[in-house]
Design a protein around this motif. Sequence first.
Motif, PDB file in Angstrom:
ATOM      1  N   ILE A  45       0.834  -1.283   0.194  1.00 18.16           N
ATOM      2  CA  ILE A  45       0.168  -0.028  -0.127  1.00 18.16           C
ATOM      3  C   ILE A  45       0.880   1.272   0.095  1.00 18.16           C
ATOM      4  O   ILE A  45       1.869   1.404   0.864  1.00 18.16           O
ATOM      5  CB  ILE A  45      -0.823   0.029   1.171  1.00 18.16           C
ATOM      6  N   GLU A  46       0.707   1.994  -0.964  1.00 20.19           N
ATOM      7  CA  GLU A  46       1.135   3.327  -0.956  1.00 20.19           C
ATOM      8  C   GLU A  46       0.532   4.530  -0.965  1.00 20.19           C
ATOM      9  O   GLU A  46      -0.457   4.603  -1.727  1.00 20.19           O
ATOM     10  CB  GLU A  46       2.161   3.470  -2.436  1.00 20.19           C
ATOM     11  N   TYR A  47       0.985   5.614  -0.314  1.00 20.35           N
ATOM     12  CA  TYR A  47       0.298   6.656  -0.364  1.00 20.35           C
ATOM     13  C   TYR A  47       1.050   7.862  -1.306  1.00 20.35           C
ATOM     14  O   TYR A  47       2.476   7.868  -0.927  1.00 20.35           O
ATOM     15  CB  TYR A  47       0.160   7.554   1.140  1.00 20.35           C
ATOM     16  N   ILE A  48       0.552   8.364  -2.302  1.00 15.89           N
ATOM     17  CA  ILE A  48       1.071   9.198  -2.921  1.00 15.89           C
ATOM     18  C   ILE A  48       0.644  10.554  -2.947  1.00 15.89           C
ATOM     19  O   ILE A  48      -0.608  11.006  -3.507  1.00 15.89           O
ATOM     20  CB  ILE A  48       0.970   8.864  -4.564  1.00 15.89           C
ATOM     21  N   PRO A 385       6.668   6.205   5.676  1.00 17.69           N
ATOM     22  CA  PRO A 385       7.819   6.283   4.726  1.00 17.69           C
ATOM     23  C   PRO A 385       8.116   7.851   4.496  1.00 17.69           C
ATOM     24  O   PRO A 385       7.517   8.919   4.699  1.00 17.69           O
ATOM     25  CB  PRO A 385       7.293   5.753   3.100  1.00 17.69           C
ATOM     26  N   LYS A 386       9.097   7.872   3.818  1.00 20.92           N
ATOM     27  CA  LYS A 386       9.722   9.340   3.806  1.00 20.92           C
ATOM     28  C   LYS A 386       8.936  10.117   3.013  1.00 20.92           C
ATOM     29  O   LYS A 386       8.600  11.517   3.508  1.00 20.92           O
ATOM     30  CB  LYS A 386      10.988   8.917   2.846  1.00 20.92           C
ATOM     31  N   ASN A 387       8.230   9.909   1.947  1.00 21.56           N
ATOM     32  CA  ASN A 387       7.262  10.941   1.321  1.00 21.56           C
ATOM     33  C   ASN A 387       6.108  11.261   2.144  1.00 21.56           C
ATOM     34  O   ASN A 387       5.699  12.394   2.204  1.00 21.56           O
ATOM     35  CB  ASN A 387       6.778  10.153  -0.185  1.00 21.56           C
ATOM     36  N   LEU A 388       5.682  10.304   3.091  1.00 27.75           N
ATOM     37  CA  LEU A 388       4.571  10.697   3.742  1.00 27.75           C
ATOM     38  C   LEU A 388       4.924  11.592   5.069  1.00 27.75           C
ATOM     39  O   LEU A 388       4.280  12.550   5.400  1.00 27.75           O
ATOM     40  CB  LEU A 388       3.814   9.523   4.258  1.00 27.75           C
ATOM     41  N   GLU A 389       6.145  11.130   5.549  1.00 34.91           N
ATOM     42  CA  GLU A 389       6.862  12.183   6.558  1.00 34.91           C
ATOM     43  C   GLU A 389       6.888  13.409   6.003  1.00 34.91           C
ATOM     44  O   GLU A 389       6.580  14.567   6.626  1.00 34.91           O
ATOM     45  CB  GLU A 389       8.232  11.571   7.071  1.00 34.91           C
ATOM     46  N   GLU A 390       7.495  13.698   4.698  1.00 34.62           N
ATOM     47  CA  GLU A 390       7.804  14.878   4.222  1.00 34.62           C
ATOM     48  C   GLU A 390       6.243  15.530   3.891  1.00 34.62           C
ATOM     49  O   GLU A 390       6.088  16.781   4.200  1.00 34.62           O
ATOM     50  CB  GLU A 390       8.363  14.757   2.997  1.00 34.62           C
ATOM     51  N   VAL A 404      -4.094   6.913  -3.111  1.00 38.65           N
ATOM     52  CA  VAL A 404      -3.563   5.628  -2.186  1.00 38.65           C
ATOM     53  C   VAL A 404      -3.608   4.608  -3.501  1.00 38.65           C
ATOM     54  O   VAL A 404      -4.608   4.306  -4.120  1.00 38.65           O
ATOM     55  CB  VAL A 404      -4.798   4.989  -1.355  1.00 38.65           C
ATOM     56  N   LYS A 405      -2.630   3.759  -3.358  1.00 38.07           N
ATOM     57  CA  LYS A 405      -2.290   2.547  -4.287  1.00 38.07           C
ATOM     58  C   LYS A 405      -2.164   1.510  -3.569  1.00 38.07           C
ATOM     59  O   LYS A 405      -1.319   1.151  -2.773  1.00 38.07           O
ATOM     60  CB  LYS A 405      -1.135   2.858  -4.957  1.00 38.07           C
ATOM     61  N   MET A 406      -3.021   0.424  -3.874  1.00 37.72           N
ATOM     62  CA  MET A 406      -3.186  -0.829  -3.121  1.00 37.72           C
ATOM     63  C   MET A 406      -2.947  -1.960  -4.372  1.00 37.72           C
ATOM     64  O   MET A 406      -3.512  -2.080  -5.060  1.00 37.72           O
ATOM     65  CB  MET A 406      -4.438  -0.994  -2.438  1.00 37.72           C
ATOM     66  N   LYS A 407      -1.936  -2.908  -3.862  1.00 36.09           N
ATOM     67  CA  LYS A 407      -1.770  -4.126  -4.745  1.00 36.09           C
ATOM     68  C   LYS A 407      -2.444  -5.326  -3.858  1.00 36.09           C
ATOM     69  O   LYS A 407      -2.123  -5.559  -2.891  1.00 36.09           O
ATOM     70  CB  LYS A 407      -0.312  -4.449  -4.847  1.00 36.09           C
TER      71      LYS A 407
END
Lengths: 409, 953
Positions: A45-48, A385-390, A404-407
């Motif tokens: 799961i990624e948050y973009i 992750p780094k991008n969410l912290e930022e 949100v990207k979910m595989k």
Amino acid sequence: MKIFLTATMLLLLICRMSFSQEIQKIRIDPSSAYGGTASEYFSKIEYIPLESTKESLFGDVTQLIITDSSIIIYDWDTRSTLFFTPGGKYITRIRGKENMYSNINYEQASHRVTVSTYNPYTYNVELKYYSSTGQPLKIKPLTLKSMEERNMLPLGDGYYVTTRNCLIRPGKTPVDSTVGLVEIYKNNQLHKSMLPCNQQKDMSFCTLMGWLRLGKVVQNNSVYVSTPLRHEVYKVSRDTAVKMFQFVFPGNRSFSGQILDSHDKTLLNNIRDQISNDITKVMDVSNIFFNKNLLFFKINTRVYISKAGTDNTSIYNFIYDTTSGRLSALERITADASNFFLPLFDYRVSVFGLEYYNENFYSSISSLKMFTERDKTADRHPVYPKNLEEYFKTQDRKSNPVIVKMKLK
Amino acid sequence: MTNNSFAVLHAKASSIILCIMLLASGLYAQDSTGIVKGKVKDSSYNFVLSNATIAVYRLKDSSLLQFCIPNNFGEFSLPKLPLRDTLSIQITHVGYTTYEKTFVIRPDKNPLNLDWIYLHQSSKNIGEVVITAVAPVSMNGDTLEFNPRAFKTEANATAEDLMRRLPGFTIWGDGDITFNGKKITALYVDGKPFMAGNDITVASQNLPKETLDKVQVYQQRDEKNPLDSTLMANLKLKDDKKTGYFGKLSASYGTTQRYAADGMISGFNKKMQISAVGAANNVNKIASSTDGLIHNNSYKGEGNNIDYQPNFTMAGLNRPVTAGLKFQYDFLPDVQYQRSERLNTDYFIDHNNTLIEGNTITKTLLKPDSILIRQSDNSRTNIYTNQKFAAKYQKDTRNYALTIEAQGTIASSHSINKSDDEQKREDAGILSNSTSSEENRLLSKNSTFSTEFTRRNDGGGIALTKPKRVPTGFTIRYTFGIADNEGSGSNRSLFIATPLSGQAVQKAYDRIYGKRNSELKNHTVYVQYPYLKQLIFGKGRLGDIDLKIGGTGDFRDNRYTNEASDLDTLNKAYVQNSYLTGWRRENISNLQPELVVSRLFFKGLTNRYNKYVTINLIARSQYYSLRDNATQVIQNLQYHYNYFIPQASVTYNNHQYGNYQATYDFRFETNVVYPLVNQMAPLIDSTNLWLLPQANPGIRPEYNKRYAISYTFESRRHKNPYSFSISADYTQTDNKMADSSFYDNTGRTLIYTVNVKGGHYWHTTAGYKKAYSPNTYNTFEFTTWYNINRYDNPMYINKAADISTSIAHSIDVQLGYAYRDIIAFKLQQGLSYYNSIQRSSNDAAFCSNNLFTRISGTLRLPQSLSWSSNITYNRSTANRLPAVNYTIWNASLAYRFLPAKQGEVKLSALDLLRQNKGVINTGDKNMQTFGYNNVLQQYFMLSFSYYPRKFGK
């Protein structure tokens, strides 16, 4: 021997004929849908976060399209089509005119984005074409006449599918004319009309619903559509509409056969009034597609519950395992450490469902909700992750939504 | 052991014991409450139940201690629970069997973790509800529902008492109810307005808690903007309580023959609501409508409503008798958007017998060294009866909306006015004096019928096909009114001019007015077609400007008939006064066609803000004509005028969701005031001793231009809301119709109406309001407003041009505090200041000011006893006169008895200090008036009240 063989062939033929007249019924009881944790369903799961600058700021993800090279968003608030990289960096934006609303479509084969804009003053629809990263293509814009031709889904090879309606408006009398609920176009010419519907013969459908919802996922030049109320699923390609199976829902979530076959105008009008605020009756099924043995679909009611929940009446997006018969509901998936205890969906999932591309599901979450949920779950000490912290450090509740990207596992 | 050493030992021991106690109490405080936590899940399908209700009760007496709904992870945590006490936890969810468990939180295992709790589905049928336990709160779709059964209140609690105890609800001092800081805009009962009014207290203060099945709170929500929504509340009645009645019967008697009686009975069922009310008293409690009477007769009583008192500032002694009947019928019991049909009727009768006695001194500034002083003693008796009937039928469908209204009033009055006046000049002496007795009777009947029809353009609903080329939506409204007035009267007066005036003369008048009748008819038509742009330009956008065309036509036919006769002292008979006897017919037509050009600019971002700017321009013409025919030739006149009276407005609204909403508004308006026949050519009635109007047929209309600007700010945060507003406006008048006054030697005024230049008016007002609620029990409110008016009135006094500049300031500051429904307290300070400067008289000025300070409070302790008191200190000053101070102190004690608290006995003491004075302290241009009226004064009263009520069969 000859007689035996002939008899056997005849028997097989009779069996086949008998079998071909019955379609498979898939019984769906939402109260029996499974849930679980995010890590039980998704392998990643990624948050973009989408870049928020003065130029790229927009209101809401009205429509979301994922391509190999971009994330494309249509925003109703600003009448804009925005293009971001798959990592969320802003590329460009096409601003529409005030009072003119658009619909966007993407044709994968030609990597072409079509922005169809309806002009309420001329009643025309203007089509403009862009690359998947927002560059205008050297194709002459097209002007069409009817508003109903806006929503054209590309099937590939230059063919498009759209829908027509046979709705009997309140106070109107049903007419004896037949329309095809599904139409195939090529070069803006009607290629084929399918699934005929007559207001007088199909009075119940035309009174209570009257239109068909087009899916979003095209697989092998085909798309699945379901007839409302009876929920018969057809596989539509450029030349055929083949009945594949039928969804059956519990009695209290369906309309009885008596109502579906009724021609009593007064009865049907009363029912239409009764269900105007109904949250339980399944009106139609959409977003139908397969991934190996998994069938994905979304149910639609007259009114959607806006507050997220796991109740029977709060779940709309399902996965059905055709092998095991196990039903799961996406709204019953609970966040866990794999997605940093953040939400997976926003309110849109009830009404629009999720996007699906390249074996990934996509949804969007507003920054308001991201920050609110972050504050509520801080005591779980998630490791972002780094991008969410930022994102949490530099953005705020008024920034652009997050994808949100979910595989799926 | 000596005394000293004992004392030292005692002191040391005391200190040690004290420390131990403090330490023990500190430890006890740390361990004195416990926490229970857990997680809730479906037993079969592996998902959390985030809409379950978790409630913890004390097993001994089943009292509810804590409750909550789990978070998105199914987790819950309930704090502040007693230790070592047997408690019961109940977890409920629609479609599931209730989970119950008994437990004890021990100090060594605190918090108590119940870990995963699995609920079992009881039925596959979604419609079946298996909750048997009393879940205090649940989510039903988008609606938050509170279960009144779960909340213990006193036996006879009303819906308002229940809402005070519900978490999130706050009942404010001004009657507003908020939920989580947001104001509830409407309170319905079973989905409909209750008793046909907008007053939420009618439902909340009369319906008992036991009739309620649920208290529902829901948002008319814009899903894209969760921070912005309209909050509504609905009291859902139990199935067997959907019919009922409630009311009040009250009788009071007191010293100095004071009395009061009140009655109200209201009944309702699924389709119909009806209310009948009545009141009679001689303590200045006057209601102006049926709604007012219903509001003042609630079951909760005056309670903490510290504003409902007899009116001690009202002039005179009043004996009002009022009654009303209100009825509502819903043809369609379930009201929906664009689908309703309702009939409302309202009958109100109001009778009053008033006696006003007073004495005043009026000073008129002629020149710096010349002031006219008029001293008056007068007595006025007025008896009137007004009856008003109104009926309204409304039907709303997808295709059209129709309203039909009819109203009728019958009013009769009989007044007698006696006065003795003396006019003198400050530097000279008495110029003249008079005695007069005037009687008037009037019977007036008028009725209005109006109907409005709006046809919707697209036939309602979403158009899926191309809209019609010619949009057919429009609105038309027609009103017809007729008034019939029959009056008569008499005037007997004596006027004496002293030698000082140079005219030593004595005149007596004895005049009877046999008729003072009028019959007035008017027809008004209003039409609007809002699709002019589409009609003319078809598909053209025209820059998204909207065009509407319409107009108003108003036509009046007024007829006046007068008969007057004077006593012939020789023959002792009344002889017709041919000057004042006659008829007059007046026809007025007022046509106002208009073209409305508007544009809306809108910008918004979901769940962040929305901003809009609206620009409206109205190009309006006015064609006004008057034709008058009368017996007296001087009143045969006519005129026609045509003016352009445009309007323009720009409004900017900025709503930042969850933060604030600010509105800026600028307006420009014009209007014309036309001269009346009685200004152009008045008939002089010689019995009007002091004021003699003169004719000026050449008067022109005055043209007003008004500029207004305003700013309002309202916070939209959850807690402690506040609001601020400021506005200013300026009006310039061209051809202002002003007075040109001649004061003769006897002190009488001959007055002409003339057109002058230089009429200006400025006005500014600002207000601030804030509420602070540190918890659900305590509420502080602060309100202040300031108002200033300035008039520049040009006029002529004895042919000399003058400008009278009047400035009036007023300021009010209020501080309020409420603790539940037990204590209410308010402190209020008000000041009004008036100053009038005559420019041509070296800025000679009249000034006056009125000040008051009020402290009021109510205490309910014990529950059945209400103590109430308010004190108001008043001070009035006017220049050259001594200040007048007085203090009014009122107090009361009320006791509720009978099983359902349906009985009440109350003892009231009004104006305990016996200081009330009816002070008159006013100013107008170059005149100032100061004096006293008779007013209500000290009395004591004992009241008995009974509240009949029944709900359900």
